[in-house]
Design an enzyme around this catalytic site. Structure first.
Site, short mmCIF file in Angstrom:
data_model
loop_
_atom_site.label_atom_id
_atom_site.label_comp_id
_atom_site.label_asym_id
_atom_site.label_seq_id
_atom_site.Cartn_x
_atom_site.Cartn_y
_atom_site.Cartn_z
CG HIS A 116 -2.08 -0.48 1.06
ND1 HIS A 116 -2.92 -1.51 2.21
CD2 HIS A 116 -2.50 -1.42 0.07
CE1 HIS A 116 -3.75 -1.83 1.49
NE2 HIS A 116 -3.64 -1.82 0.29
CG HIS A 129 -1.91 -6.13 1.21
ND1 HIS A 129 -1.46 -6.25 0.03
CD2 HIS A 129 -1.91 -5.33 1.93
CE1 HIS A 129 -1.29 -4.85 -0.15
NE2 HIS A 129 -1.61 -4.57 1.24
CB CYS A 151 3.55 -11.01 4.03
SG CYS A 151 4.90 -10.89 5.37
CD GLU A 210 -2.61 -9.05 7.25
OE1 GLU A 210 -2.76 -9.95 8.30
OE2 GLU A 210 -2.11 -8.44 7.24
CB THR A 226 0.95 -9.27 10.62
OG1 THR A 226 0.81 -8.46 9.34
CG2 THR A 226 0.29 -10.89 10.24
CB CYS A 228 4.41 -9.36 11.58
SG CYS A 228 4.94 -7.82 10.52
CB SER A 265 -0.57 1.81 4.65
OG SER A 265 0.30 1.67 6.10
CB SER A 266 -3.58 -1.41 8.27
OG SER A 266 -3.85 -1.83 9.27
CG ASN A 267 2.31 -0.90 8.70
OD1 ASN A 267 3.38 0.18 8.74
ND2 ASN A 267 2.10 -1.09 7.30
#
Length: 333
Positions: A49, A85, A107, A137, A176, A206, A234-236
């Protein structure tokens, strides 16, 4: 003529930041596929992303699609890459039915979550997936199991309202890229309500997500502004913005490129925190630093917690293709 001195600025540059091993691997797979098979190489969904990465790969000959039926019949001998994802089981099945050659860039840590969910299911447990609805994901993980065998929980409120068919036979996994602290709260509430809830064999969040959140927590107190380099999908990266605010930054923003910076809004600051989500390339971090150096007498301090050494191998079909620094210069500089 007197030239006004630039105001001093301390930049707390977080480490680790930016690309994780899974993102590195996914981008390398597309680059190596282009070197091995030639353009076009099709990619289902954004490989990661980040638009800068996607546009860089498009310039090399990658073509991004959302569904396999978008691949023209005359190009079906070309490879298609599945994004980092992960995808539902139905996607490789669909590719096989169309006689498509595919390379899976999921991943390995996401694949591990898939296996954990399938193990719960195989042992007769209903799977509780902690994650964000609609995220690729989450769609991929839910798509590993029969319909109706997974329940999605996003918040503590969801955990409070959840009514399972068999409360004594549940197993959970998580997306993750979640907030470590938020997820811990949801898991605690689920355990309070369902004491027999079975955890996965290993933590689903992760290492890279955890590491980036931890260093932002340490760097954020005292920062007038904290910038996270990353994309709005982007989630993270979005979680890092939240972590910085909770940890004491006066303000935290998500930025994709230096051109987006609103200098009037930034105003007079003396301490800037800077990190990047796992899908954000280092070249943009450097771009942000240079933008601040143009306006401030900036001094960069490294705020580092751990050094990451993880490395994931690319697909077997690509391991004999040489990957050079020049191949990755579009993201690494």
């Amino acid at each position: 003529m007197n030239i006004a001195a630039k105001p001093p600025l301390t930049i707390r540059l977080c480490g680790p930041r930016g690309f994780c091993a899974g993102v590195d691997r996914a981008i390398q797979i597309v680059v190596l596929a282009l070197k091995s098979y030639g353009a076009p190489v099709y990619v289902r969904h954004e490989i990661v992303h980040n638009r800068y990465v996607v546009e860089g790969l498009e310039a090399k000959g990658a073509v991004f699609v959302e569904e396999l039926d978008e691949i023209p019949a005359e190009h079906r001998a070309q490879p298609v890459v599945f994004s980092a994802h992960g995808v539902p089981k139905s996607v490789p099945e669909d590719a096989a039915s169309r006689n498509l050659f595919y390379l899976d860039a999921t991943c390995p840590l996401v694949s591990k979550v898939h296996k954990q969910a399938m193990r719960h299911n195989r042992l007769g447990r209903h799977v509780v997936l902690i994650g964000h609805a609609g995220h690729p994901e989450v769609i991929g993980t839910m798509g590993q199991l029969p319909e109706g065998s997974v329940s999605l929980i996003e918040t503590i409120e969801d955990a409070d309202a959840y009514v399972p068919v068999d409360p004594d036979n549940l197993g959970y996994v998580t997306q993750t890229t979640l907030s470590v602290d938020d997820t811990a709260g949801v898991i605690t509430r689920l355990h309070e309500r369902f004491p027999n809830l079975t955890a996965p064999a290993a933590d689903s969040i992760c290492y890279a997500t955890t590491n980036r959140q931890e260093v932002v927590k340490q760097a954020a107190p005292g920062c007038d502004l904290f910038i996270i380099v990353g994309a709005p999908n982007s989630s993270n990266s979005k979680r890092l913005v939240e972590v910085a605010l909770r940890a004491g930054a006066k303000k935290s923003i998500l930025v994709q490129r230096a051109a987006e910076l609103d200098w009037d809004e930034i105003g007079a600051i003396s301490t800037l925190g800077l990190s990047a989500g796992a899908s954000a390339p280092e070249v943009i971090v450097n771009e942000i630093i240079e933008a601040f150096r143009a306006r401030f007498d900036a001094r960069v301090e490294l705020a580092e917690t751990v050094q990451e050494t993880e490395n994931f191998l690319v697909n077997r079909e690509l391991r004999n293709i040489e990957l050079t620094a020049a191949d990755m210069a579009f993201v690494n500089g």
